[in-house]
Design an enzyme around this catalytic site. Structure first.
Site, PDB file in Angstrom:
ATOM      1  N   ASP A  12      15.917 -75.599 -17.644  1.00  0.00           N
ATOM      2  CA  ASP A  12      14.558 -75.840 -17.684  1.00  0.00           C
ATOM      3  C   ASP A  12      14.015 -77.368 -17.262  1.00  0.00           C
ATOM      4  OD1 ASP A  12      11.587 -75.588 -18.203  1.00  0.00           O
ATOM      5  OD2 ASP A  12      12.213 -73.717 -18.986  1.00  0.00           O
ATOM      6  N   SER A  62       6.793 -73.907 -16.263  1.00  0.00           N
ATOM      7  CA  SER A  62       7.738 -73.093 -16.733  1.00  0.00           C
ATOM      8  C   SER A  62       7.236 -71.322 -16.758  1.00  0.00           C
ATOM      9  CB  SER A  62       8.007 -73.224 -18.246  1.00  0.00           C
ATOM     10  OG  SER A  62       8.650 -74.445 -18.104  1.00  0.00           O
ATOM     11  N   ARG A 185     -20.169 -79.323 -18.798  1.00  0.00           N
ATOM     12  CA  ARG A 185     -19.672 -78.182 -19.326  1.00  0.00           C
ATOM     13  C   ARG A 185     -19.074 -78.165 -20.942  1.00  0.00           C
ATOM     14  NH1 ARG A 185     -13.339 -79.434 -17.147  1.00  0.00           N
ATOM     15  NH2 ARG A 185     -12.805 -78.445 -19.183  1.00  0.00           N
ATOM     16  N   ARG A 263     -13.075 -70.472 -21.048  1.00  0.00           N
ATOM     17  CA  ARG A 263     -14.249 -71.432 -21.258  1.00  0.00           C
ATOM     18  C   ARG A 263     -15.435 -70.634 -20.591  1.00  0.00           C
ATOM     19  NH1 ARG A 263     -14.032 -75.699 -23.856  1.00  0.00           N
ATOM     20  NH2 ARG A 263     -11.737 -77.096 -24.122  1.00  0.00           N
ATOM     21  N   HIS A 404       9.678 -84.633 -21.261  1.00  0.00           N
ATOM     22  CA  HIS A 404       8.348 -84.608 -21.454  1.00  0.00           C
ATOM     23  C   HIS A 404       8.066 -85.658 -22.400  1.00  0.00           C
ATOM     24  CE1 HIS A 404       6.382 -81.725 -19.466  1.00  0.00           C
ATOM     25  NE2 HIS A 404       7.105 -80.437 -20.065  1.00  0.00           N
ATOM     26  N   HIS A 442      11.773 -75.516 -12.678  1.00  0.00           N
ATOM     27  CA  HIS A 442      11.035 -76.543 -11.975  1.00  0.00           C
ATOM     28  C   HIS A 442      11.523 -78.046 -12.291  1.00  0.00           C
ATOM     29  CE1 HIS A 442       9.602 -77.681 -15.877  1.00  0.00           C
ATOM     30  NE2 HIS A 442       9.437 -76.486 -16.296  1.00  0.00           N
TER      31      HIS A 442
END
EC number: 5.4.2.12
Length: 509
Positions: A12, A62, A185, A263, A404, A442
């Site tokens: 990954d 992912s 929003r 939302r 990350h 990815h």
């Protein structure tokens, strides 16, 4: 007799780039993978943008990666699917959307278009609204009103004027449509049952009550003077000769053009549910269309782009053919090798075993870059020795989860750990005269520097990913592949014909 397992290892976040700076993949000491690249056939696969059903230039992720690998076909994501249907022209024949059109015609009533006015592409896209306005014009609907929700989160905080002017110019050119209300929003797209916010938006759209302005831009500028950016613009009604331009009334048609559900649910319930306890309001008789399925329990709603059921995913097809399979990963990527790999289906296929190894409990994975890869490997080696499985799907989370964190040395260590594990698994697979395919969903840890700022980069990339073919009888691989081509390749090795639903093609020359 030992089975000849076909094992797919998904590393990954392990992408490929020629750049050396910030490239933890090339910097890591990885003798096993280096040896495989020297000795066995390999190619590169597209894992972002249109190759995986995302907009051009959009990095992969992912969920999308595993969905495409498991499906053996490009799975178009909602944004891309709707955009494509507009450009192909199918959009204008859409059954649900045309129900809204027919209702407005039959009752000489109004068509209301609700949604986030933004090119952000996370919840909606302004081009989809343009498609709806064009549809209304083509079908000769005269009364078309926009209830524009302002973004400021997926785009710059004070950029709404540009999008309001863009859509107003479009409506002038095409000759139909006006903005009736604007709302930040924060009010229109709440998702935490803060009904007092939603009610303010409802009041503007349905009752014509709220802040008042003579144009959308005037309402926006008033908000800016009160130091409220786009997201927080109070629901405002645009007036014509002192009265609200439009409000939602009985027999009207409503199209909510957001494609992301979370939302869009609350306002939909407030306007359209027959029974509703968020706040007091009248029940309306409407033709109500949502762009995608917001919630399967919503009643009285037409869905323009319902969820697709993916038939004959790799797991399902292998199972139908009486084969046994194993899925194995640690917690962080367990859903990816099961739910997403199976096309969004939670239930295991018949003959599909699953092994979940808990991810380590650390604040951030740079503190333990090896994660639990060694445990995953040990458990897999045990299972391979049972000689039970025809196919194995395995995910190593390290290159992504440690990538990350943006901590380069930790990412290097993550790659080195995975290399060690890959070496052990490959040896075992070859010993059983099986096949190991090594790929990624990815990129991430191959590009850990933002080249424009020099700062650490923690996001995914648009780089290609490797595809390596390790067996005692490896054949040449073609170029120009994508993730959707992996499943047909595996089926070829298992001597199973490709099902018609799979549009990917084997990578073996």
């Amino acid at each position: 007799m030992s089975k000849k397992p076909v094992v797919l290892m998904i590393l990954d976040g392990f992408g490929l780039t020629n750049k050396v700076d910030g490239n933890a993949v090339s910097a890591a000491n990885k003798p096993n993978l280096d040896n495989i690249l020297k000795k066995y056939p390999h190619t590169q696969l597209g894992a972002s943008g249109m190759d995986v059903g995302l907009p051009e230039g959009q990095m992969g992720n992912s969920e999308v990666g595993h969905l495409n690998i498991g499906a053996g076909r490009i799975v178009y994501q909602a944004l891309t699917k709707i955009t494509k249907s507009i450009s192909d022209g199918d959009f204008f024949e859409n059954v649900a959307l045309n129900k809204a059109i027919e209702n407005a015609k039959k009752n000489n009533s109004t068509l209301h278009l609700l949604g986030l006015l933004s090119p952000g592409g996370v919840h909606s896209h302004i081009d989809h609204l343009k498609g709806l306005i064009k549809l209304a014009k083509e079908k000769d609907i005269k009364k078309v009103y926009i209830h524009a929700f302002l973004d400021g989160r997926d785009v710059a905080p004070s950029s709404a004027k540009e999008y309001i002017e863009d859509i107003e110019i479009y409506m002038q050119e095409i000759g139909v449509g006006e903005i009736a209300t604007i709302s930040g929003r924060y009010y229109a797209m709440d998702r935490d049952k803060r009904w007092e916010r939603v009610q303010l938006c409802y009041n503007a759209i349905v009752l014509g009550k709220g802040e008042e302005a003579n144009s959308a831009v005037e309402g926006l500028e008033k908000s800016y003077r009160d130091n409220k950016t786009d997201e927080f613009v109070l629901p405002s009604v645009v007036l014509k000769e002192g009265k609200p331009k439009a409000k939602i009334e009985n027999k009207d048609s409503v199209v909510f053009f957001n494609f992301r559900p979370d939302r869009a649910r609350e306002l939909t319930r407030a306007i359209n549910d027959k029974v509703f306890d968020g706040f007091e309001r009248e029940t309306l008789d409407l033709t109500y269309v949502t762009m995608t399925e917001y919630d399967s329990t919503l009643e009285n709603v037409e869905v323009a782009f319902p969820p697709e059921h993916l038939n004959n995913t790799l797991g399902e097809y292998v199972s139908k053919n009486g084969k046994k399979q194993l899925r194995i990963a640690e917690t962080e990527k367990y859903a990816h090798v099961t739910f997403f790999f199976n096309g969004g289906v939670e239930e295991p296929n018949e003959g599909e075993d699953r092994v979940l190894i808990p991810s380590p409990k650390v604040a951030t994975y740079d503190m333990q870059p090896e994660m639990n890869a060694y445990e995953v490997t040990d458990k897999l080696l045990e299972r391979l020795d049972e000689d039970k499985y025809d196919m194995v799907i395995l995910n190593f989370a390290n290159p992504d989860m440690v990538g990350h964190t943006g901590v380069f040395e930790a990412a290097k260590k993550a790659i080195e750990t995975v290399d060690e594990c890959v070496g052990k698994i490959v040896n075992k697979v070859l010993e059983k005269d099986g096949t190991a395919f090594i790929t990624a969903d990815h990129g991430n840890s191959e590009e850990m520097i933002d080249y424009s700022t020099g700062k650490p980069m923690t996001a995914h990339t648009t780089n290609p990913v490797p595809f390596m073919y390790v067996s005692n009888d490896s054949k040449e691989l073609r170029e120009g592949g994508k993730l959707a081509d992996i499943a047909p390749t595996m089926l070829q090795l298992m001597n199973l014909p490709k099902p018609s639903e799979m549009t990917g093609n084997s990578l073996i020359k």
